[in-house]
Design a protein around this motif. Structure first.
Motif, PDB file in Angstrom:
ATOM      1  N   ARG A  73      78.826 -59.628  64.645  1.00  0.00           N
ATOM      2  CA  ARG A  73      78.278 -58.602  63.764  1.00  0.00           C
ATOM      3  C   ARG A  73      78.426 -57.212  64.389  1.00  0.00           C
ATOM      4  NH1 ARG A  73      74.388 -58.800  59.483  1.00  0.00           N
ATOM      5  NH2 ARG A  73      73.421 -56.761  59.128  1.00  0.00           N
ATOM      6  N   GLU A  74      78.188 -57.125  65.676  1.00  0.00           N
ATOM      7  CA  GLU A  74      78.333 -55.831  66.350  1.00  0.00           C
ATOM      8  C   GLU A  74      79.769 -55.316  66.260  1.00  0.00           C
ATOM      9  OE1 GLU A  74      76.969 -56.477  70.301  1.00  0.00           O
ATOM     10  OE2 GLU A  74      74.896 -56.924  69.696  1.00  0.00           O
ATOM     11  N   ARG A  75      80.735 -56.215  66.454  1.00  0.00           N
ATOM     12  CA  ARG A  75      82.136 -55.804  66.343  1.00  0.00           C
ATOM     13  C   ARG A  75      82.463 -55.403  64.911  1.00  0.00           C
ATOM     14  NH1 ARG A  75      84.322 -59.926  68.698  1.00  0.00           N
ATOM     15  NH2 ARG A  75      84.839 -61.135  66.847  1.00  0.00           N
ATOM     16  N   ALA A  76      81.920 -56.129  63.945  1.00  0.00           N
ATOM     17  CA  ALA A  76      82.181 -55.814  62.543  1.00  0.00           C
ATOM     18  C   ALA A  76      81.614 -54.451  62.167  1.00  0.00           C
ATOM     19  CB  ALA A  76      81.595 -56.903  61.646  1.00  0.00           C
ATOM     20  N   LEU A  77      80.461 -54.103  62.706  1.00  0.00           N
ATOM     21  CA  LEU A  77      79.877 -52.784  62.423  1.00  0.00           C
ATOM     22  C   LEU A  77      80.773 -51.667  62.953  1.00  0.00           C
ATOM     23  CD1 LEU A  77      76.125 -53.593  63.151  1.00  0.00           C
ATOM     24  CD2 LEU A  77      77.108 -52.935  60.924  1.00  0.00           C
ATOM     25  N   LYS A  78      81.397 -51.888  64.095  1.00  0.00           N
ATOM     26  CA  LYS A  78      82.359 -50.903  64.604  1.00  0.00           C
ATOM     27  C   LYS A  78      83.565 -50.799  63.677  1.00  0.00           C
ATOM     28  CE  LYS A  78      81.089 -51.565  69.483  1.00  0.00           C
ATOM     29  NZ  LYS A  78      81.538 -52.042  70.818  1.00  0.00           N
ATOM     30  N   HIS A  79      84.047 -51.953  63.189  1.00  0.00           N
ATOM     31  CA  HIS A  79      85.168 -51.940  62.254  1.00  0.00           C
ATOM     32  C   HIS A  79      84.804 -51.209  60.961  1.00  0.00           C
ATOM     33  CE1 HIS A  79      87.311 -54.315  64.989  1.00  0.00           C
ATOM     34  NE2 HIS A  79      87.203 -55.508  64.445  1.00  0.00           N
TER      35      HIS A  79
END
Length: 381
Positions: free
Chosen positions: A101-107
């Motif tokens: 989820r953290e990586r997706a928020l950056k994306h």
């Protein structure tokens, strides 16, 4: 003698023929089997962008192609009176853990700037729950789900039917099935057929999927490594009470792609080693089981087809596009691997434009024939 000889009648080859015919050239398409007999005649038809992080020329090219495809399909459907089964439905990607989820928020932040074109902005939203309950299964999305509004799908076989119908309605275009090209003589500008016949051409576009790599070798060059390889894929088609407007589900290499008429395709494997390119086996069973976990509604659907085929992967992994540096009458339009359907029209447009102007295609650097030749030279034999 045709102005343009296109070898191969998958989505790449048919688009090359369309673009050449639009430019006023006489065109002959030679297909060793039948239209769509290769990987283009598969089941999935997912049209998905690369992730929006680390933006580069390749990702920008794909974005532009995915956006322009909508108008191109509408034009083809109007000209043919047929439907290609195209929809921009978006894509759902389950998030299994907090760090996903953290990586997706950056994306999502990356997409806010990268996924904007011609006034259209496409989203990459991180949600707590799926927009449609059970699609995907709650158990698959412990940390939420991503919805992107750029992705879509098209029916591979309907797409090919539409392209063929358009070509058959254009002047000075012929599609010849059962014509197996075994080698190209670029100096004499002739193609040798398996039955011993020869066909002359003004320019040739090699777009024969996996066979393109052997045809490339027939030009007389000997790079230290093969210029490409075949990767086997297996997929399955279900039919049930499935809304074609549902988004694609994509998770860890598994695709679940709704289509018109209640159909839903699932896939796929990527096999570098195999005994029978056309056989399905336990690896497809594993894909189906994974798809059932993602979309339990499929358990109540009917399995109507199991499919396997070979996809062309050029040595540099990206498509291999453009005029051969040593043979000006030869262009390559192949190696699309998993992204051909979304970008074939723009690649074909550039190849035909280069053929007419003599100026190099304005391609992402990794797409060029030179880039793939360099990759072959770097590899140890």
């Amino acid at each position: 003698m045709p102005d343009v000889l296109v070898v191969g009648a998958g989505v790449m080859g048919l688009w090359a023929a369309v673009m050449a015919a639009r430019a006023g050239h006489s065109v002959l398409v030679l297909e060793r089997d039948r239209v769509g007999a290769g990987a283009s005649g598969g089941l999935l038809g997912a049209l998905m962008p690369h992730q929006p992080d680390r933006w580069n020329a390749k990702k920008q090219f794909q974005l532009q192609a995915l956006v322009s495809l909508e108008a191109e399909i509408a034009g083809l459907e109007t000209a043919s009176g047929l439907s290609a089964g195209y929809r921009r439905t978006g894509r759902l990607m389950p998030l299994a853990a907090d760090h996903h989820r953290e990586r997706a928020l950056k994306h999502a932040g990356d997409a806010a700037t990268a996924w904007t074109l011609d006034g259209k902005r496409f989203s990459f939203d991180v949600l707590d729950a799926a927009p449609v309950p059970g699609w995907p299964a709650t158990e698959a999305m412990a940390a939420g789900v991503v919805f992107d509004s750029l992705s879509g799908h098209i029916s591979p076989r309907r797409y090919l039917q539409v392209l063929r119908a358009v070509l058959e309605g254009m002047p000075h275009v012929e599609i010849r099935e059962g014509a197996n090209v075994v080698s190209i003589d670029p100096s004499a500008r002739t193609a040798l057929l398996a039955d011993g016949g020869r066909i002359s051409f003004g320019h040739v576009v090699l777009s024969a999927g996996v066979s393109s790599f052997d045809l490339f070798s027939s030009l007389g060059l000997s790079p230290p490594r093969p210029i490409g390889t075949a990767v086997k894929g297996q997929a399955a088609l279900f039919r049930g009470d499935i809304d074609p407007a549902l988004p694609i589900i994509f998770d860890s290499g598994i695709f679940v792609v709704p289509h018109e008429g209640g159909y839903c395709a699932v896939g796929s494997t990527s096999e570098d080693s195999f005994d029978d390119p056309a056989a399905t086996d336990g690896r497809l069973d594993e894909v189906i089981a994974a798809a059932w976990r993602l979309a339990p509604v499929l358990k109540g659907a009917t399995l109507v087809e199991r499919w396997a085929g070979l996809r062309p992967k050029a040595i540099g992994r990206d498509p291999m596009i453009g005029r051969h540096p040593d043979f000006p009458a030869v262009s390559l339009l192949t190696g699309g691997f998993k992204i051909s359907f979304g970008i074939a029209h723009e690649l074909a447009r550039l190849v035909v434009g280069e053929m007419e102007s003599g100026s190099p295609c304005k391609l992402p650097p990794s797409f060029t024939v030179d880039a793939h030749l360099e990759a072959a030279r770097r590899e140890k034999p």
